[in-house]
Motif scaffolding. Structure first.
Motif, short mmCIF file in Angstrom:
data_model
loop_
_atom_site.label_atom_id
_atom_site.label_comp_id
_atom_site.label_asym_id
_atom_site.label_seq_id
_atom_site.Cartn_x
_atom_site.Cartn_y
_atom_site.Cartn_z
N SER A 133 -5.06 2.29 -9.12
CA SER A 133 -5.60 3.24 -8.36
C SER A 133 -5.72 4.62 -9.06
O SER A 133 -6.74 5.66 -8.91
CB SER A 133 -4.81 3.52 -7.14
OG SER A 133 -4.69 2.15 -6.55
N GLY A 192 -0.69 0.73 -8.28
CA GLY A 192 -0.60 1.98 -8.75
C GLY A 192 -1.41 2.56 -9.69
O GLY A 192 -2.03 3.30 -9.67
N VAL A 205 -0.59 8.55 -5.76
CA VAL A 205 -0.87 9.86 -5.36
C VAL A 205 -0.45 11.33 -5.73
O VAL A 205 -1.24 11.73 -6.51
CB VAL A 205 -0.93 9.97 -3.81
CG1 VAL A 205 -1.20 11.30 -3.07
CG2 VAL A 205 -1.79 8.91 -3.06
N THR A 235 2.10 1.67 -3.43
CA THR A 235 1.14 2.13 -4.23
C THR A 235 0.55 3.60 -4.13
O THR A 235 0.70 4.47 -5.08
CB THR A 235 -0.32 1.39 -3.95
OG1 THR A 235 0.08 -0.09 -3.86
CG2 THR A 235 -1.33 1.89 -4.94
N THR A 236 0.77 4.12 -2.69
CA THR A 236 0.57 5.59 -2.25
C THR A 236 1.40 6.43 -2.95
O THR A 236 1.30 7.44 -3.54
CB THR A 236 0.51 5.62 -0.74
OG1 THR A 236 -0.14 4.72 -0.19
CG2 THR A 236 0.20 7.08 -0.48
N THR A 251 0.84 -1.18 -0.01
CA THR A 251 -0.03 -0.03 0.07
C THR A 251 0.87 1.26 -0.08
O THR A 251 0.64 2.19 -0.79
CB THR A 251 -0.80 -0.08 1.31
OG1 THR A 251 -1.74 -1.25 1.36
CG2 THR A 251 -1.98 1.04 1.19
N VAL A 270 -8.46 9.53 -1.96
CA VAL A 270 -7.22 8.91 -1.87
C VAL A 270 -7.33 7.57 -0.92
O VAL A 270 -6.87 6.54 -1.33
CB VAL A 270 -6.09 9.77 -1.45
CG1 VAL A 270 -5.13 8.80 -1.03
CG2 VAL A 270 -5.67 10.64 -2.71
N ILE A 271 -7.98 7.84 0.14
CA ILE A 271 -8.06 7.02 1.08
C ILE A 271 -8.94 5.71 0.79
O ILE A 271 -8.73 4.60 0.64
CB ILE A 271 -8.58 7.45 2.67
CG1 ILE A 271 -7.39 8.16 2.97
CG2 ILE A 271 -8.76 6.35 3.63
CD1 ILE A 271 -7.77 9.19 4.35
N LEU A 317 -7.22 3.55 -2.02
CA LEU A 317 -5.99 2.81 -1.32
C LEU A 317 -6.76 1.74 -0.45
O LEU A 317 -6.18 0.67 -0.69
CB LEU A 317 -5.33 3.55 -0.35
CG LEU A 317 -4.23 4.72 -1.14
CD1 LEU A 317 -3.54 5.35 0.10
CD2 LEU A 317 -3.45 3.82 -2.10
#
Lengths: 281, 251
Positions: free
Chosen positions: A144, A141, A77, A72-73, A69, A194-195, A198
């Motif tokens: 997302s 990523g 992001v 990915t963030t 995670t 975003v949250i 994720l």
């Protein structure tokens, strides 16, 4: 009389559907929690699995999911927000930006297994990153990105132009306006998106299947080019691939509880941010 | 003869194919209040926004002709738009304080234009005093600006513009969202500001135009119909359209 009966029926059908949906959710949660709670203990979340995964805990799967995670963030992001800022603040409306937007919306609809295959081809093979937590994180990523871009753009759209004009009229550049006013004001909306994205990514199995997740790793991943364990895959494996499925079933339910709680916590944080923003206005 | 501060020369503006402003020629004299009046949709706000290049961000807006601040051609690519907006400030129809504290609303522009840090508090105090707001807010400068009343917010927006010491202040119906008492305060403020600034104001309110203006420009369907002293335009209009509009026959 006839009319009010019709209204009553309408109302009961709507209420009934709502209750039915909630009921299913409740049954699923109750089933998982009642079967999984017995295997939960401090040892379960602080120890690696032992004895062919019939005993011990799920620590490497938890740390693996957190690693994943995080990567990915870090990837999705900044790129996602930058892309949304470009589309909403800089890009002039044209056929090209229309196509870009439509593509992004379509990307959000692509099945996650396709992302897995794409990640395998691009990150694992073409870029020689191997099957690793890095490849898997980058793949998630990609998955997302469209969600982050779309939710960020929605958050930016809610900022009235009068706010942008305020600083522009004072002689701020467009960049200063975005940095000092637009992004800080849109931040709660961006964070919520975003949250939620994720928390969805953390529960994905298919994209990491080909790109780096492992059946069993001795100890936690210590570097980004290693394979890793992850909660959703661990759950999949315990419930379908293990040689003694009946024996490990409680562990599978325990893993499911941990994964659900993790995602719940993320969702509650997002909910709290939105709630706070609403009460501030 | 009055010193000309700001002027438009054969100004045309198009949104896409549609022409919004038609051959506008106008001179705004220094240290006077000029009102732009006319029925809704006549292009007066659009004209006002030409003077600080607020149309730059609308991709379909096209402008020809010239606008000059004294001798400076403000649409000349050589001139920085941020520098122009520092010299030509703007106050909007709805108060739009930044979602920050009162103090930060005032200091924002000073910081981006790199005024010396130690002068900032003094500049802020004097701008707030000039805008008749200092006594009301001096003890709560840390308070979020959105907590102020509508009239106070609008005076803060004026103070925020004044703090940069611009030469021209553009105002786009600054009182239309305010109650009569706040409106009167803003009108007094406008009259007191004209000794230091050249003010161009768009207004829908005929009484307001008469109370505060030195000059009045009447616009109709994108054209400047009549421009003269406040007294001439209201008491002795030359054009039939102006006569009907200021007489309240349409609008």
């Amino acid at each position: 009389m006839k009319k009010s009966l019709f209204h009553f029926l309408n109302w009961t059908v709507l209420l009934g559907s709502t209750i039915l949906v909630c009921l299913f959710l409740g049954i699923i949660l109750f089933d998982i929690f009642s079967k999984g709670v017995s295997s939960l203990s401090w040892k379960f979340i602080s120890r690696p699995p032992t004895q062919g995964m019939t005993r011990g805990g799920i620590l490497p799967a938890i740390t693996g999911t957190l690693w994943l995670t995080l990567i990915t963030t870090l990837f999705a992001v900044p790129f996602g927000i930058a892309c949304a800022v470009y589309l909403n603040e800089y890009a002039k409306p044209s056929v090209l930006t229309g196509i870009i937007r439509a593509s992004i919306r379509n990307l959000a609809g692509i099945p996650s297994i396709i992302y897995g295959l794409f990640g395998l081809a691009l990150f694992v093979q073409a870029l020689h990153l191997g099957t690793s937590v890095l490849s898997a994180g980058l793949t998630l990523g990609l998955l997302s990105l469209p969600y982050i871009i779309t939710t960020t753009e929605e958050a930016l759209k809610r900022i009235p132009d009068s706010m942008r004009e305020a600083t522009l009229a004072l002689g701020a550049t467009q960049f200063e306006t975005i940095k000092d006013v637009v992004l800080p004001t849109a931040l709660p909306g961006i964070l919520t998106g975003v949250i939620l994205t994720l928390s969805r990514a953390a529960g994905e199995t298919a994209p990491i299947l080909f790109t780096g997740v492992a059946f069993y790793i001795n100890g936690s991943a210590t570097s980004v080019n290693q394979e890793f364990m992850a909660l959703p895959y661990h759950l999949y494996m315990l419930s379908t691939q293990h040689q003694s499925i009946e024996q490990v079933r409680p562990l599978a339910y325990g893993t499911a509880v941990v994964l659900i709680v993790l995602v719940f916590v993320l969702n509650i944080i997002a909910f709290y941010i939105r709630f706070k923003q609403r009460t501030q206005q | 003869m009055d010193q000309i501060k700001l002027s438009a020369h054969s100004l045309n503006l198009y949104f896409g194919e549609k022409q919004i402003l038609k051959n506008i020629n106008i001179d705004f004299p220094e240290n006077q209040v000029t009102s732009l009046i006319g029925p809704s949709g006549c292009g007066k706000s659009t004209l006002l926004r030409c003077f600080n290049r607020m149309h730059d961000l609308s991709s379909d807006a096209r402008i020809d002709g010239a606008i000059k601040l004294e001798d400076l051609d403000i649409y000349d690519k050589k001139n920085s738009v941020t520098e122009i907006r520092k010299r030509i400030g703007m106050v909007f129809q709805k108060p739009n304080p930044l979602p920050k504290s009162i103090y930060e609303n005032m200091s924002y522009a000073l910081n981006i234009h790199q005024f010396p840090k130690n002068e900032i508090p003094k500049l802020i105090e004097s701008a707030l005093r000039e805008s008749y707001l200092w006594e009301e807010v001096k003890d709560e400068l840390k308070k979020p600006a959105v907590k102020l009343s509508g009239g106070q917010q609008q005076r803060l927006c004026i103070a925020r513009t004044v703090v940069l010491r611009p030469e021209v202040i553009l105002m786009d119906e600054p009182c239309s969202a305010l109650d009569p008492i706040s409106t009167r305060k803003i009108e007094e403020l406008i009259i007191s500001l004209k000794k230091d600034y050249t003010i161009v104001i768009v207004t829908h309110n005929m009484q307001q135009a008469q109370r505060i203006s030195d000059k009045v420009a009447f616009m109709y369907l994108g054209e400047l119909i009549e421009f003269g002293s406040c007294q001439d335009v209201f008491q002795n209009p030359q054009n039939e359209l102006t006569k009907n509009y200021v007489g309240g026959h349409f609008g």
